[in-house]
Design an enzyme around this catalytic site. Structure first.
Site, PDB file in Angstrom:
ATOM      1  N   ASP A   1     -15.526  -6.004 -35.545  1.00 23.65           N
ATOM      2  CA  ASP A   1     -14.134  -5.636 -35.900  1.00 23.65           C
ATOM      3  C   ASP A   1     -13.228  -6.447 -35.630  1.00 23.65           C
ATOM      4  O   ASP A   1     -12.127  -5.899 -34.902  1.00 23.65           O
ATOM      5  CB  ASP A   1     -14.114  -3.858 -35.563  1.00 23.65           C
ATOM      6  CG  ASP A   1     -12.938  -3.441 -36.411  1.00 23.65           C
ATOM      7  OD1 ASP A   1     -12.536  -3.768 -37.431  1.00 23.65           O
ATOM      8  OD2 ASP A   1     -12.297  -2.397 -35.728  1.00 23.65           O
TER       9      ASP A   1
ATOM     10  N   SER B   1     -14.588   3.360 -42.810  1.00 25.78           N
ATOM     11  CA  SER B   1     -13.967   2.812 -41.629  1.00 25.78           C
ATOM     12  C   SER B   1     -14.228   1.226 -41.664  1.00 25.78           C
ATOM     13  O   SER B   1     -15.370   0.557 -41.830  1.00 25.78           O
ATOM     14  CB  SER B   1     -14.961   3.383 -40.500  1.00 25.78           C
ATOM     15  OG  SER B   1     -15.019   2.784 -39.354  1.00 25.78           O
ATOM     16  N   GLY B   2     -13.457   0.537 -40.908  1.00 23.95           N
ATOM     17  CA  GLY B   2     -13.333  -0.910 -41.047  1.00 23.95           C
ATOM     18  C   GLY B   2     -14.506  -1.355 -40.074  1.00 23.95           C
ATOM     19  O   GLY B   2     -15.084  -2.265 -40.102  1.00 23.95           O
ATOM     20  N   LEU B   3     -14.434  -0.598 -38.689  1.00 27.96           N
ATOM     21  CA  LEU B   3     -15.194  -0.862 -37.532  1.00 27.96           C
ATOM     22  C   LEU B   3     -16.698  -0.706 -38.267  1.00 27.96           C
ATOM     23  O   LEU B   3     -17.758  -1.392 -37.962  1.00 27.96           O
ATOM     24  CB  LEU B   3     -15.028   0.208 -36.490  1.00 27.96           C
ATOM     25  CG  LEU B   3     -16.095   0.249 -35.428  1.00 27.96           C
ATOM     26  CD1 LEU B   3     -16.236  -1.210 -34.674  1.00 27.96           C
ATOM     27  CD2 LEU B   3     -15.626   1.113 -34.241  1.00 27.96           C
TER      28      LEU B   3
ATOM     29  N   GLU C   1      -2.460  -1.022 -40.893  1.00 28.93           N
ATOM     30  CA  GLU C   1      -1.996  -0.904 -39.338  1.00 28.93           C
ATOM     31  C   GLU C   1      -1.200  -2.184 -39.187  1.00 28.93           C
ATOM     32  O   GLU C   1      -1.209  -3.386 -39.769  1.00 28.93           O
ATOM     33  CB  GLU C   1      -3.038  -1.012 -38.469  1.00 28.93           C
ATOM     34  CG  GLU C   1      -3.893  -2.348 -38.321  1.00 28.93           C
ATOM     35  CD  GLU C   1      -4.891  -2.317 -37.376  1.00 28.93           C
ATOM     36  OE1 GLU C   1      -5.122  -3.256 -36.474  1.00 28.93           O
ATOM     37  OE2 GLU C   1      -5.820  -1.437 -37.484  1.00 28.93           O
TER      38      GLU C   1
ATOM     39  N   ASN D   1     -10.269  -4.896 -32.658  1.00 31.92           N
ATOM     40  CA  ASN D   1     -10.492  -3.401 -32.543  1.00 31.92           C
ATOM     41  C   ASN D   1      -9.432  -2.823 -31.733  1.00 31.92           C
ATOM     42  O   ASN D   1      -9.394  -3.461 -30.580  1.00 31.92           O
ATOM     43  CB  ASN D   1     -11.843  -3.142 -32.398  1.00 31.92           C
ATOM     44  CG  ASN D   1     -12.091  -1.577 -32.661  1.00 31.92           C
ATOM     45  OD1 ASN D   1     -11.831  -0.942 -31.440  1.00 31.92           O
ATOM     46  ND2 ASN D   1     -12.464  -0.949 -33.587  1.00 31.92           N
ATOM     47  N   SER D   2      -8.767  -1.561 -31.854  1.00 33.95           N
ATOM     48  CA  SER D   2      -7.759  -1.095 -30.895  1.00 33.95           C
ATOM     49  C   SER D   2      -8.283  -0.898 -29.674  1.00 33.95           C
ATOM     50  O   SER D   2      -7.609  -0.834 -28.658  1.00 33.95           O
ATOM     51  CB  SER D   2      -7.369   0.111 -31.780  1.00 33.95           C
ATOM     52  OG  SER D   2      -6.763  -0.069 -32.961  1.00 33.95           O
TER      53      SER D   2
ATOM     54  N   ASP E   1      -7.365  -2.550 -42.464  1.00 37.97           N
ATOM     55  CA  ASP E   1      -6.858  -3.130 -41.235  1.00 37.97           C
ATOM     56  C   ASP E   1      -5.286  -3.562 -41.383  1.00 37.97           C
ATOM     57  O   ASP E   1      -4.618  -2.712 -41.817  1.00 37.97           O
ATOM     58  CB  ASP E   1      -7.488  -4.446 -41.080  1.00 37.97           C
ATOM     59  CG  ASP E   1      -9.134  -4.296 -40.501  1.00 37.97           C
ATOM     60  OD1 ASP E   1      -9.390  -2.908 -40.013  1.00 37.97           O
ATOM     61  OD2 ASP E   1     -10.014  -5.174 -40.865  1.00 37.97           O
TER      62      ASP E   1
ATOM     63  N   ASP F   1     -10.030   2.131 -44.495  1.00 38.49           N
ATOM     64  CA  ASP F   1      -9.222   1.442 -43.278  1.00 38.49           C
ATOM     65  C   ASP F   1      -9.191  -0.134 -43.823  1.00 38.49           C
ATOM     66  O   ASP F   1      -9.962  -0.881 -43.915  1.00 38.49           O
ATOM     67  CB  ASP F   1     -10.359   1.576 -42.103  1.00 38.49           C
ATOM     68  CG  ASP F   1      -9.729   0.878 -40.937  1.00 38.49           C
ATOM     69  OD1 ASP F   1      -8.662   0.024 -40.906  1.00 38.49           O
ATOM     70  OD2 ASP F   1     -10.685   0.724 -39.837  1.00 38.49           O
TER      71      ASP F   1
ATOM     72  N   HIS G   1      -1.918   6.208 -33.300  1.00 44.27           N
ATOM     73  CA  HIS G   1      -3.292   5.896 -32.617  1.00 44.27           C
ATOM     74  C   HIS G   1      -2.912   5.919 -31.140  1.00 44.27           C
ATOM     75  O   HIS G   1      -1.880   5.466 -30.570  1.00 44.27           O
ATOM     76  CB  HIS G   1      -3.707   4.765 -32.999  1.00 44.27           C
ATOM     77  CG  HIS G   1      -5.412   4.702 -33.059  1.00 44.27           C
ATOM     78  ND1 HIS G   1      -5.913   5.691 -32.809  1.00 44.27           N
ATOM     79  CD2 HIS G   1      -6.223   3.342 -33.187  1.00 44.27           C
ATOM     80  CE1 HIS G   1      -7.357   5.108 -33.029  1.00 44.27           C
ATOM     81  NE2 HIS G   1      -7.237   4.063 -33.000  1.00 44.27           N
TER      82      HIS G   1
ATOM     83  N   ARG H   1      -0.179   2.939 -40.474  1.00 42.60           N
ATOM     84  CA  ARG H   1      -0.816   2.891 -38.969  1.00 42.60           C
ATOM     85  C   ARG H   1      -0.069   2.323 -37.967  1.00 42.60           C
ATOM     86  O   ARG H   1      -0.015   1.049 -38.084  1.00 42.60           O
ATOM     87  CB  ARG H   1      -2.483   2.544 -38.946  1.00 42.60           C
ATOM     88  CG  ARG H   1      -3.126   2.828 -37.863  1.00 42.60           C
ATOM     89  CD  ARG H   1      -4.683   2.479 -37.962  1.00 42.60           C
ATOM     90  NE  ARG H   1      -5.112   1.904 -36.709  1.00 42.60           N
ATOM     91  CZ  ARG H   1      -6.592   1.804 -36.773  1.00 42.60           C
ATOM     92  NH1 ARG H   1      -7.369   2.212 -37.769  1.00 42.60           N
ATOM     93  NH2 ARG H   1      -6.928   1.616 -35.373  1.00 42.60           N
TER      94      ARG H   1
ATOM     95  N   LYS I   1      -6.939  -9.323 -36.894  1.00 43.53           N
ATOM     96  CA  LYS I   1      -6.902  -8.145 -35.738  1.00 43.53           C
ATOM     97  C   LYS I   1      -8.014  -7.878 -34.961  1.00 43.53           C
ATOM     98  O   LYS I   1      -8.960  -8.813 -35.263  1.00 43.53           O
ATOM     99  CB  LYS I   1      -6.558  -6.807 -36.778  1.00 43.53           C
ATOM    100  CG  LYS I   1      -7.664  -6.453 -37.721  1.00 43.53           C
ATOM    101  CD  LYS I   1      -9.008  -5.911 -36.909  1.00 43.53           C
ATOM    102  CE  LYS I   1      -8.620  -4.629 -36.197  1.00 43.53           C
ATOM    103  NZ  LYS I   1      -8.942  -3.455 -37.058  1.00 43.53           N
TER     104      LYS I   1
END
Length: 307
Positions: free
Chosen positions: A73, A61-63, A129, A137-138, A102, A100, A202, A171, A135
Site C-alpha cells: 500500500d 480499500s486501497g490497502l 487523503e 500506508n498510515s 489515496d 479509497d 484518522h 481524509r 503515499k
C-alpha cells in the site's frame, strides 16, 4: 415462464432506479442521523459476501486492493488497476461503493482523472487523503502532509469534474502524522471550504480519545467519518453519542482471508489431504449459490432454448 431468479433480478433493477448509488451513499453519509457502516471489499467475491451479510455500503480499500494484487500500500498499484478492481466490486453488488483514492495519485489533474474514471465505472464516491505522492500506508510510517492549499485544489478539481451527487470525502492525516488537533481542525475547515462533503479523520492510537476530541471541536460542520482499525475496543455507542456519521471497517475481510488461507494451506501441506478441512470451508454449492449460477441456468433456458 416467470421464475424466481428473474423476479429477484427485476426487483433489484427496480430498486436501483429509485436512486443512484451516489444518491444513496450521500443520504447515508451526509444526511442521515443514524450511524452508517461501510464494509471493506477488495474484489467481486468480498463485495458479494458483504452484501449477503447485510451491509448497506462498501469501502473499496486501497490497502486491501493492493494486497489482493500482490502489491504494498504505497501507490505500487496504478490508478488504472485500482479502477479496474473497483469495477469488479461494483459489478458484483447493488451497494454504493466509496473508494479509497489515496491522495489522488498525483496533483489536481491526476485526482480529477481518477474521480472521473471511478464515476464512469459506477463508484458512488471517493475519499482523498492529504498526503503526498507516492503515499505510504498510515500505519507503516509517518509521511509528509500535502500543502493545505494544494490539496484543497485537488478537492475543487474533483468537485468541478464529476456530478454533484458523487460523494467527496476529505481524509485528514494530521493526527496520524503527529501534527496535532489545531492542524487537523484547520485542515478540516479548509477542505470544507473547498467542497468536501464529509471529513474523514484518522488516528493511529489504540483509544478513540483524539477522534472524539476532534468531533467535539469540529461540531459537525460536515459529517465525520472514522476508521477504527487501531481503536477497535471503543464501543460503537461512543460514536453514536459523538454524532459520528460513518464507521468504516477498512481491511477486515482481507485480513480474515489471509488468516484462513494460511491455515488451510498449512493443513493441506502437512496432512497431505483435504478431508479434515472440508467441514470448515465453503461447499461448492455455497459458491454456486453466492455467484448466482441459478440465474445463469434460467437465462440459458430463456435465451438458448426458448420455448
Amino acid at each position: 415462464m416467470h421464475d424466481q431468479s428473474h423476479s429477484a433480478l427485476a426487483k433489484r433493477a427496480d430498486q436501483s432506479v429509485d436512486s443512484s448509488p451516489s444518491q444513496r451513499l450521500r443520504a447515508d453519509v451526509c444526511s442521515s442521523s443514524k450511524l452508517f457502516f461501510l464494509m471493506e471489499a477488495h474484489d467481486g467475491l468480498s463485495a458479494a459476501l458483504a452484501e449477503r451479510a447485510g451491509f448497506k455500503g462498501l469501502w473499496a480499500s486501497g490497502l486491501s486492493i493492493a494486497c489482493a494484487l500482490g502489491y504494498r500500500d504505497a501507490n505500487e498499484a496504478s490508478w488504472s488497476q485500482v479502477v479496474d478492481a473497483v469495477e469488479r466490486i461494483v459489478d458484483s453488488t447493488q451497494l454504493p461503493v466509496l473508494v479509497d483514492g489515496d491522495g489522488g495519485f498525483g496533483n489536481f489533474n491526476n485526482a480529477r482523472l481518477l474521480a472521473r474514471k471511478l464515476r464512469q465505472r459506477g463508484a458512488a464516491g471517493v475519499a482523498l487523503e492529504d498526503s503526498c505522492f507516492p503515499k505510504t500506508n498510515s500505519f507503516v510510517d509517518r509521511h509528509p502532509l500535502a500543502d493545505v492549499d494544494e490539496f484543497s485544489g485537488r478537492l475543487r478539481a474533483v468537485k468541478d469534474t464529476v456530478a454533484q451527487d458523487f460523494v467527496l470525502v476529505a481524509r485528514i492525516e494530521a493526527l496520524i502524522g503527529g501534527h496535532g488537533m489545531d492542524e487537523a481542525i484547520l485542515r478540516a475547515h479548509a477542505y470544507a471550504d473547498a467542497g468536501a462533503d464529509a471529513i474523514l479523520i484518522h488516528s493511529r492510537r489504540s483509544a478513540a480519545d483524539e477522534i472524539l476530541a476532534f468531533a467535539r471541536a469540529w461540531q459537525n460542520r460536515l459529517p465525520v467519518v472514522i476508521i477504527p482499525t487501531k481503536y477497535y475496543r471503543t464501543p460503537v455507542s461512543a460514536y453514536r453519542k459523538a454524532h459520528i456519521s460513518t464507521v468504516i471497517w477498512a481491511n477486515h475481510a482481507m485480513r480474515a482471508a489471509i488468516a484462513a488461507m494460511r491455515q488451510v494451506y498449512h493443513r493441506i501441506l502437512t496432512e497431505e489431504s483435504t478431508s479434515s478441512i472440508e467441514p470448515s470451508i465453503a461447499t461448492l454449492d455455497e459458491v454456486f449459490e453466492l455467484l448466482r449460477y441459478d440465474e445463469l441456468a434460467s437465462a440459458e433456458a430463456r435465451y438458448l432454448r426458448p420455448s
